[in-house]
Design a protein around this motif. Structure first.
Motif, PDB file in Angstrom:
ATOM      1  N   CYS A  93       0.835  -1.173   0.133  1.00  0.00           N
ATOM      2  CA  CYS A  93      -0.131   0.096   0.063  1.00  0.00           C
ATOM      3  C   CYS A  93       0.766   1.246  -0.022  1.00  0.00           C
ATOM      4  O   CYS A  93       1.937   1.396   0.670  1.00  0.00           O
ATOM      5  CB  CYS A  93      -1.067  -0.072   1.204  1.00  0.00           C
ATOM      6  SG  CYS A  93      -1.764  -1.581   1.578  1.00  0.00           S
ATOM      7  N   HIS A  94       0.240   2.426  -0.539  1.00  0.00           N
ATOM      8  CA  HIS A  94       1.086   3.571  -0.705  1.00  0.00           C
ATOM      9  C   HIS A  94      -0.176   4.618  -0.393  1.00  0.00           C
ATOM     10  O   HIS A  94      -1.203   4.569  -0.742  1.00  0.00           O
ATOM     11  CB  HIS A  94       1.540   4.086  -2.133  1.00  0.00           C
ATOM     12  CG  HIS A  94       2.683   2.970  -2.264  1.00  0.00           C
ATOM     13  ND1 HIS A  94       4.030   3.145  -2.114  1.00  0.00           N
ATOM     14  CD2 HIS A  94       2.577   1.730  -3.098  1.00  0.00           C
ATOM     15  CE1 HIS A  94       4.847   2.186  -2.398  1.00  0.00           C
ATOM     16  NE2 HIS A  94       4.142   1.259  -2.951  1.00  0.00           N
ATOM     17  N   ASN A  95       0.321   5.787  -0.081  1.00  0.00           N
ATOM     18  CA  ASN A  95      -0.590   7.064   0.252  1.00  0.00           C
ATOM     19  C   ASN A  95      -1.427   6.638   1.583  1.00  0.00           C
ATOM     20  O   ASN A  95      -1.775   5.476   1.924  1.00  0.00           O
ATOM     21  CB  ASN A  95      -1.216   7.428  -0.874  1.00  0.00           C
ATOM     22  CG  ASN A  95      -0.618   7.419  -2.320  1.00  0.00           C
ATOM     23  OD1 ASN A  95      -1.244   6.822  -3.100  1.00  0.00           O
ATOM     24  ND2 ASN A  95       0.692   8.173  -2.250  1.00  0.00           N
ATOM     25  N   PRO A  96      -1.759   7.733   2.229  1.00  0.00           N
ATOM     26  CA  PRO A  96      -2.350   7.384   3.610  1.00  0.00           C
ATOM     27  C   PRO A  96      -3.777   6.751   3.541  1.00  0.00           C
ATOM     28  O   PRO A  96      -3.917   5.542   4.099  1.00  0.00           O
ATOM     29  CB  PRO A  96      -2.770   8.923   4.006  1.00  0.00           C
ATOM     30  CG  PRO A  96      -1.550   9.780   3.573  1.00  0.00           C
ATOM     31  CD  PRO A  96      -1.292   9.199   2.224  1.00  0.00           C
ATOM     32  N   MET A  97      -4.658   7.050   2.681  1.00  0.00           N
ATOM     33  CA  MET A  97      -5.938   6.248   2.274  1.00  0.00           C
ATOM     34  C   MET A  97      -5.750   4.886   1.834  1.00  0.00           C
ATOM     35  O   MET A  97      -6.361   3.943   2.083  1.00  0.00           O
ATOM     36  CB  MET A  97      -6.952   7.096   1.806  1.00  0.00           C
ATOM     37  CG  MET A  97      -7.573   8.058   2.733  1.00  0.00           C
ATOM     38  SD  MET A  97      -8.076   7.570   4.297  1.00  0.00           S
ATOM     39  CE  MET A  97      -9.157   6.262   3.996  1.00  0.00           C
ATOM     40  N   GLY A  98      -4.656   4.711   0.931  1.00  0.00           N
ATOM     41  CA  GLY A  98      -4.448   3.395   0.319  1.00  0.00           C
ATOM     42  C   GLY A  98      -3.878   2.581   1.511  1.00  0.00           C
ATOM     43  O   GLY A  98      -4.275   1.436   1.396  1.00  0.00           O
ATOM     44  N   GLY A  99      -3.092   3.154   2.361  1.00  0.00           N
ATOM     45  CA  GLY A  99      -2.710   2.253   3.535  1.00  0.00           C
ATOM     46  C   GLY A  99      -3.607   1.930   4.397  1.00  0.00           C
ATOM     47  O   GLY A  99      -3.641   0.655   4.921  1.00  0.00           O
ATOM     48  N   VAL A 100      -4.839   2.791   4.774  1.00  0.00           N
ATOM     49  CA  VAL A 100      -5.922   2.612   5.421  1.00  0.00           C
ATOM     50  C   VAL A 100      -6.821   1.504   4.708  1.00  0.00           C
ATOM     51  O   VAL A 100      -6.931   0.274   5.306  1.00  0.00           O
ATOM     52  CB  VAL A 100      -6.578   3.748   5.853  1.00  0.00           C
ATOM     53  CG1 VAL A 100      -7.743   3.391   6.568  1.00  0.00           C
ATOM     54  CG2 VAL A 100      -5.848   4.794   6.795  1.00  0.00           C
ATOM     55  N   VAL A 101      -7.316   1.760   3.783  1.00  0.00           N
ATOM     56  CA  VAL A 101      -8.295   0.775   3.032  1.00  0.00           C
ATOM     57  C   VAL A 101      -7.599  -0.351   2.658  1.00  0.00           C
ATOM     58  O   VAL A 101      -8.088  -1.639   2.918  1.00  0.00           O
ATOM     59  CB  VAL A 101      -8.846   1.597   1.858  1.00  0.00           C
ATOM     60  CG1 VAL A 101      -9.794   0.585   1.153  1.00  0.00           C
ATOM     61  CG2 VAL A 101      -9.523   2.846   2.120  1.00  0.00           C
ATOM     62  N   GLY A 102      -6.260  -0.212   2.326  1.00  0.00           N
ATOM     63  CA  GLY A 102      -5.871  -1.543   1.613  1.00  0.00           C
ATOM     64  C   GLY A 102      -5.288  -2.608   2.746  1.00  0.00           C
ATOM     65  O   GLY A 102      -5.637  -3.769   2.697  1.00  0.00           O
ATOM     66  N   ARG A 103      -4.922  -2.066   4.026  1.00  0.00           N
ATOM     67  CA  ARG A 103      -4.499  -2.971   5.206  1.00  0.00           C
ATOM     68  C   ARG A 103      -5.853  -3.824   5.502  1.00  0.00           C
ATOM     69  O   ARG A 103      -5.967  -4.712   6.092  1.00  0.00           O
ATOM     70  CB  ARG A 103      -3.598  -2.356   6.215  1.00  0.00           C
ATOM     71  CG  ARG A 103      -2.267  -2.049   5.812  1.00  0.00           C
ATOM     72  CD  ARG A 103      -1.616  -1.223   6.690  1.00  0.00           C
ATOM     73  NE  ARG A 103      -1.724   0.108   6.776  1.00  0.00           N
ATOM     74  CZ  ARG A 103      -1.051   0.705   7.552  1.00  0.00           C
ATOM     75  NH1 ARG A 103      -0.129   0.431   8.414  1.00  0.00           N
ATOM     76  NH2 ARG A 103      -1.280   2.218   7.453  1.00  0.00           N
ATOM     77  N   LEU A 104      -6.916  -2.849   5.854  1.00  0.00           N
ATOM     78  CA  LEU A 104      -8.230  -3.415   6.270  1.00  0.00           C
ATOM     79  C   LEU A 104      -8.790  -4.271   5.185  1.00  0.00           C
ATOM     80  O   LEU A 104      -9.389  -5.439   6.003  1.00  0.00           O
ATOM     81  CB  LEU A 104      -9.265  -2.386   6.488  1.00  0.00           C
ATOM     82  CG  LEU A 104      -8.916  -1.322   7.581  1.00  0.00           C
ATOM     83  CD1 LEU A 104      -9.977   0.062   7.573  1.00  0.00           C
ATOM     84  CD2 LEU A 104      -8.879  -1.895   9.065  1.00  0.00           C
ATOM     85  N   ALA A 105      -8.493  -4.185   3.957  1.00  0.00           N
ATOM     86  CA  ALA A 105      -9.246  -5.245   2.977  1.00  0.00           C
ATOM     87  C   ALA A 105      -8.300  -6.356   3.071  1.00  0.00           C
ATOM     88  O   ALA A 105      -9.089  -7.764   2.879  1.00  0.00           O
ATOM     89  CB  ALA A 105      -9.115  -4.557   1.602  1.00  0.00           C
TER      90      ALA A 105
END
Length: 385
Positions: A93-105
């Motif tokens: 994941c990259h970028n803040p929301m990419g990191g949030v949504v990607g890790r949760l997914a």
């Protein structure tokens, strides 16, 4: 065949900054998938070329703002389905929301992929607003529990990340940014005059260049305000980039009657050439994780006027490769511009030192670490098979 998924909030982030990572993953036997919001590109993106490079593209409705909850929930659902359907084993994941949504997914998919997050500058940092600490620090502290490898790009973030509790056997890494192509970004005096002619910069004019998205944080306004105070018609300022702050900058330029001196050049594919026309580079950001544009300028032997922030502290050396100012202090930038303009010898000396600085942030330096990281991940996954 192993499958890896790269997730970015900013469409075009991979072709702009991460193609070396793509190639390293491919060399390690991965088919690489790329998920982003391809309908709202920040950087120019050629999807056909990305497919030729072997990437499998997935549009997701992710948004940069954490407050666009409906869109980001939809992106979470889309990513969870991609991870399951494509049998993804590695999520990066990259970028803040990419990191949030990607890790949760990744967690919700129940496939237990290896999860990597590259933080290109935490939104919580020394001197950051309290709301940033409340929102972003709290989120990152929680999401660290879902992360196998957390990669940072500056010392302050690295030290803070080491205080988080990652997944079992999780590790924190630091890389020198995404890596600068120091063969492409180098001094080329033979094209200086022709590039100035193309950009309509007089040969004897003092030319300042900035590169960055047109947003409030990039702080381009402080340079415009400094020029208004200087009242020197021989100083020209070119800003390369696009973004929502363009109208505000145009109004500021008109307010100070600087239309002949300040140019908004939009997005450029020839930054390495534009830099050849510059006498100095301005990088006045209020916040930076690192600041690859400034390092590219240093690689071209262009001295930098930069604001003092945790990113610029990684490479800026006051009066050695440039001049460091306080981001909100217009007078600092006025004096810095004057000092640069008045001494060609100082600019040359700083430029040569800047090249030496930039070499520490080369693609080669970053690749060395990322090759090790991806190789270790690949070996870990092979042992689990």
């Amino acid at each position: 065949m192993k499958h890896a998924l790269i997730i970015t909030t900013i469409s075009g982030f991979v072709p702009q900054f991460e193609m070396n990572d793509v190639r390293i993953l491919q060399e390690n036997g991965y088919t690489v998938h790329y998920a982003s919001d391809f309908e709202n590109p920040i950087y120019n993106i050629d999807q056909t070329q990305l497919k030729r490079d072997g990437l499998i593209l997935h549009h997701i409705d992710i948004r940069k703002s954490p407050f666009q909850i409906t869109k980001n929930i939809k992106a979470f659902i889309q990513l969870k389905q991609i991870i399951r359907t494509e049998q993804i084993e590695l999520v990066h994941c990259h970028n803040p929301m990419g990191g949030v949504v990607g890790r949760l997914a990744a967690k919700a998919s129940r496939r237990k992929p290896y999860v990597v997050y590259t933080a290109h500058g935490f939104h919580f940092y020394e001197g950051a607003p309290k709301k940033n600490w409340l929102l972003y620090y709290t989120a990152e502290k929680f999401l660290a529990h879902l992360t196998d490898r957390l990669i940072t790009i500056n010392k302050e973030d690295y030290e803070r990340a080491n205080r988080f509790r990652l997944k079992k056997h999780g590790r924190v890494e630091q890389i020198p940014g995404v890596g600068v192509n120091i063969d492409k970004f180098r001094k080329r005096p033979e094209i200086r005059d022709s590039k100035r002619e193309e950009l309509n910069i007089p040969q004897n004019g003092f030319h300042i260049v900035s590169v960055g998205e047109l947003v409030e944080n990039k702080n381009h306004a402080v340079i415009i305000e400094a020029l208004a105070r200087l009242k020197d018609e021989n100083i020209y300022y070119s800003i390369c980039g696009k973004g929502p702050y363009r109208t505000a900058l145009e109004q500021l330029i008109q307010k100070y009657h600087l239309e002949k001196q300040v140019r908004l050049l939009g997005y450029r594919n020839d930054i390495h050439e534009v830099l050849q026309s510059a006498d100095c580079f301005a990088f006045p950001s209020k916040r930076e994780g690192l600041g690859i544009a400034a390092i590219e300028a240093l690689a071209c032997e262009v001295p930098v006027i930069a604001s003092d922030n945790r990113g610029s502290r990684e490479y800026m050396r006051h009066l050695e490769n440039g001049i460091v100012c306080k981001a909100e202090n217009t007078e600092d930038f006025v004096h810095a511009i004057l000092r640069m303009e008045q001494s060609e010898d100082l600019r040359d000396k700083m430029g040569k030192q800047g090249r030496k600085t930039a070499e520490k942030f080369s693609i080669k330096a970053t690749d060395k670490i990322m090759r090790r990281v991806y190789h270790e991940i690949s070996e870990t996954q092979e042992r689990k098979r």
